[in-house]
Scaffold this active site. Structure first.
Site, PDB file in Angstrom:
ATOM      1  N   SER A 139       0.863  -1.188   0.000  1.00 57.05           N
ATOM      2  CA  SER A 139       0.000   0.000   0.000  1.00 57.05           C
ATOM      3  C   SER A 139       0.896   1.234   0.000  1.00 57.05           C
ATOM      4  O   SER A 139       2.080   1.144   0.367  1.00 57.05           O
ATOM      5  CB  SER A 139      -0.847   0.008   1.281  1.00 57.05           C
ATOM      6  OG  SER A 139      -1.475   1.262   1.474  1.00 57.05           O
ATOM      7  N   TYR A 152      -2.245  -1.142  10.454  1.00 54.25           N
ATOM      8  CA  TYR A 152      -2.189  -1.256   8.990  1.00 54.25           C
ATOM      9  C   TYR A 152      -0.853  -0.745   8.460  1.00 54.25           C
ATOM     10  O   TYR A 152      -0.205  -1.392   7.633  1.00 54.25           O
ATOM     11  CB  TYR A 152      -3.354  -0.452   8.389  1.00 54.25           C
ATOM     12  CG  TYR A 152      -3.559  -0.628   6.902  1.00 54.25           C
ATOM     13  CD1 TYR A 152      -4.305  -1.700   6.406  1.00 54.25           C
ATOM     14  CD2 TYR A 152      -3.039   0.280   5.986  1.00 54.25           C
ATOM     15  CE1 TYR A 152      -4.519  -1.860   5.041  1.00 54.25           C
ATOM     16  CE2 TYR A 152      -3.236   0.128   4.626  1.00 54.25           C
ATOM     17  CZ  TYR A 152      -3.985  -0.944   4.162  1.00 54.25           C
ATOM     18  OH  TYR A 152      -4.188  -1.097   2.802  1.00 54.25           O
TER      19      TYR A 152
HETATM   20  P1  NAD Z   1     -11.482  -6.007  -0.221  1.00 55.38           P
HETATM   21  O1  NAD Z   1     -12.095  -5.957   1.133  1.00 55.38           O
HETATM   22  O2  NAD Z   1     -12.347  -5.907  -1.429  1.00 55.38           O
HETATM   23  O3  NAD Z   1     -10.586  -7.318  -0.365  1.00 55.38           O
HETATM   24  C1  NAD Z   1      -9.944  -7.943   0.693  1.00 55.38           C
HETATM   25  C2  NAD Z   1      -9.926  -9.424   0.393  1.00 55.38           C
HETATM   26  O4  NAD Z   1      -9.303 -10.095   1.483  1.00 55.38           O
HETATM   27  C3  NAD Z   1     -11.333  -9.990   0.248  1.00 55.38           C
HETATM   28  O5  NAD Z   1     -11.358 -10.940  -0.785  1.00 55.38           O
HETATM   29  C4  NAD Z   1     -11.575 -10.654   1.600  1.00 55.38           C
HETATM   30  O6  NAD Z   1     -12.478 -11.712   1.530  1.00 55.38           O
HETATM   31  C5  NAD Z   1     -10.163 -11.138   1.886  1.00 55.38           C
HETATM   32  N1  NAD Z   1      -9.936 -11.450   3.288  1.00 55.38           N
HETATM   33  C6  NAD Z   1     -10.176 -10.688   4.390  1.00 55.38           C
HETATM   34  N2  NAD Z   1      -9.885 -11.384   5.506  1.00 55.38           N
HETATM   35  C7  NAD Z   1      -9.443 -12.605   5.103  1.00 55.38           C
HETATM   36  C8  NAD Z   1      -9.020 -13.769   5.782  1.00 55.38           C
HETATM   37  N3  NAD Z   1      -8.975 -13.834   7.121  1.00 55.38           N
HETATM   38  N4  NAD Z   1      -8.662 -14.851   5.041  1.00 55.38           N
HETATM   39  C9  NAD Z   1      -8.723 -14.819   3.696  1.00 55.38           C
HETATM   40  N5  NAD Z   1      -9.125 -13.739   2.990  1.00 55.38           N
HETATM   41  C10 NAD Z   1      -9.480 -12.652   3.697  1.00 55.38           C
HETATM   42  O7  NAD Z   1     -10.362  -4.866  -0.227  1.00 55.38           O
HETATM   43  P2  NAD Z   1      -9.305  -4.425  -1.345  1.00 55.38           P
HETATM   44  O8  NAD Z   1      -9.357  -2.970  -1.367  1.00 55.38           O
HETATM   45  O9  NAD Z   1      -9.463  -5.196  -2.595  1.00 55.38           O
HETATM   46  O10 NAD Z   1      -7.936  -4.842  -0.615  1.00 55.38           O
HETATM   47  C11 NAD Z   1      -7.047  -5.833  -1.107  1.00 55.38           C
HETATM   48  C12 NAD Z   1      -5.625  -5.523  -0.653  1.00 55.38           C
HETATM   49  O11 NAD Z   1      -5.222  -4.286  -1.232  1.00 55.38           O
HETATM   50  C13 NAD Z   1      -5.468  -5.375   0.851  1.00 55.38           C
HETATM   51  O12 NAD Z   1      -4.244  -5.957   1.263  1.00 55.38           O
HETATM   52  C14 NAD Z   1      -5.436  -3.867   1.034  1.00 55.38           C
HETATM   53  O13 NAD Z   1      -4.728  -3.494   2.185  1.00 55.38           O
HETATM   54  C15 NAD Z   1      -4.717  -3.445  -0.224  1.00 55.38           C
HETATM   55  N6  NAD Z   1      -4.930  -2.035  -0.593  1.00 55.38           N
HETATM   56  C16 NAD Z   1      -6.179  -1.564  -0.924  1.00 55.38           C
HETATM   57  C17 NAD Z   1      -6.324  -0.218  -1.275  1.00 55.38           C
HETATM   58  C18 NAD Z   1      -7.664   0.380  -1.696  1.00 55.38           C
HETATM   59  O14 NAD Z   1      -7.770   1.597  -1.863  1.00 55.38           O
HETATM   60  N7  NAD Z   1      -8.705  -0.397  -1.914  1.00 55.38           N
HETATM   61  C19 NAD Z   1      -5.213   0.618  -1.269  1.00 55.38           C
HETATM   62  C20 NAD Z   1      -3.961   0.101  -0.916  1.00 55.38           C
HETATM   63  C21 NAD Z   1      -3.843  -1.235  -0.587  1.00 55.38           C
END
Ligand code: NAD
Length: 257
Positions: A139, A152
């Site tokens: 991130s 985080y």
């Molecule tokens: P999201 O909530 O759509 O996806 C998260 C995924 O992780 C989901 O598929 C969820 O089911 C899974 N998950 C959560 N807990 C879990 C567990 N205990 N076991 C297995 N799977 C689990 O969110 P996203 O935005 O797609 O985030 C995905 C990654 O990207 C994360 O690591 C997040 O920190 C990172 N990220 C997101 C953003 C953003 O703006 N959306 C920015 C920077 C980084």
């Protein structure tokens, strides 16, 4: 670019960035393993849709990434893991002196320790196959901080550091390890916050996106899951064979500030 014959395991991939990355890897020809902690028909349907759309093999395997043994079992059950995308992640926002211990533990387990377990389980398979790619979805918070996100930010800085160590341990092998550092990405989760934020600030959709949500993202544009997927595909390409131990920001200029 073809990843035909490679198997990609993407943790936390039944929604958002993980699903987007899995779809782009499948578009490039990889067989994919989707994962989350749920066991629902719709999880398996996502894999079936990918298999049909991209003519690859796709499976969904339930495993809870907060549990080390389940992380390792996911890789074992996948049977092959040429490309490992550590993406599962959660968030909780609170001042550090009020930060709930269970939330701290869950964030460190899911956002950081899961990648330790999956990588440890996957590297022997990559070595046996003579090729491997580890792609950690970190991130902008792996490189910078924000208040109230202690767990985080700690986990994301941790995974950027671990990526460097994995890269050094595999440097003389045809294996690379890199992190992708997204800024704000338009996922269903973020999309769902827009109506409430519009109401709170009494602003239209575009104004709320540009002035409130993307305040720290100089491009004033969200990154998309397809762009994140495209970056992962690039890191799996021959052109990226000497890119290892680094992080690629996909953040509209956030970390340039
Ligand atoms: P999201 O909530 O759509 O996806 C998260 C995924 O992780 C989901 O598929 C969820 O089911 C899974 N998950 C959560 N807990 C879990 C567990 N205990 N076991 C297995 N799977 C689990 O969110 P996203 O935005 O797609 O985030 C995905 C990654 O990207 C994360 O690591 C997040 O920190 C990172 N990220 C997101 C953003 C953003 O703006 N959306 C920015 C920077 C980084």
């Amino acid at each position: 670019m073809t990843l035909k014959g490679k198997t990609a395991v993407v943790t936390g991939s039944n929604s958002g960035i993980g699903l987007g990355v899995a779809r782009e890897l499948a578009r490039a020809g990889a067989n994919v393993v989707l994962n989350s902690f749920t066991e629902r028909d719709e999880d398996h349907a996502l894999a079936a849709d990918i298999a049909k759309e991209f003519s690859v093999s796709a499976r969904y395997i339930q495993a809870d990434m907060s549990k080390g043994d389940e992380c390792r079992a996911l890789i074992a059950q996948a049977g092959a893991c040429d490309i490992l995308v550590n993406n599962a992640g959660i968030q909780h926002v609170a001042p550090i002196d009020e930060f709930p211990l269970d939330k701290w533990d869950a964030i460190i387990a899911i956002n950081l320790s899961s990648a330790f377990h999956t990588t440890a389980a996957a590297l022997p398979m990559m070595r046996a196959a003579g090729w491997g790619r580890v792609v950690n979805i970190a991130s902008a918070h792996g490189l910078t901080a924000s208040p109230f996100k202690s767990a985080y930010v700690a986990a994301k800085h941790g995974i950027v550091g671990m990526t460097k160590t994995v890269a050094l341990e595999t440097a003389e092998e045809p294996i690379t390890a890199n992190a992708i550092c997204p800024g704000y990405v338009l996922t269903p989760l973020v999309e769902a916050q827009i109506p409430d934020t519009m109401e709170k600030y009494d602003m239209g959709r575009e104004e709320v996106i540009k002035k409130v949500m993307l305040e720290r993202q100089p491009s004033r544009e969200f990154a998309t899951v397809e762009q994140l997927g495209g970056t992962a595909v690039f890191l799996c390409s021959d052109a990226a064979a000497q890119i290892t131990g680094t992080s690629i920001s996909v953040d509209g200029g956030w970390t340039a500030l």
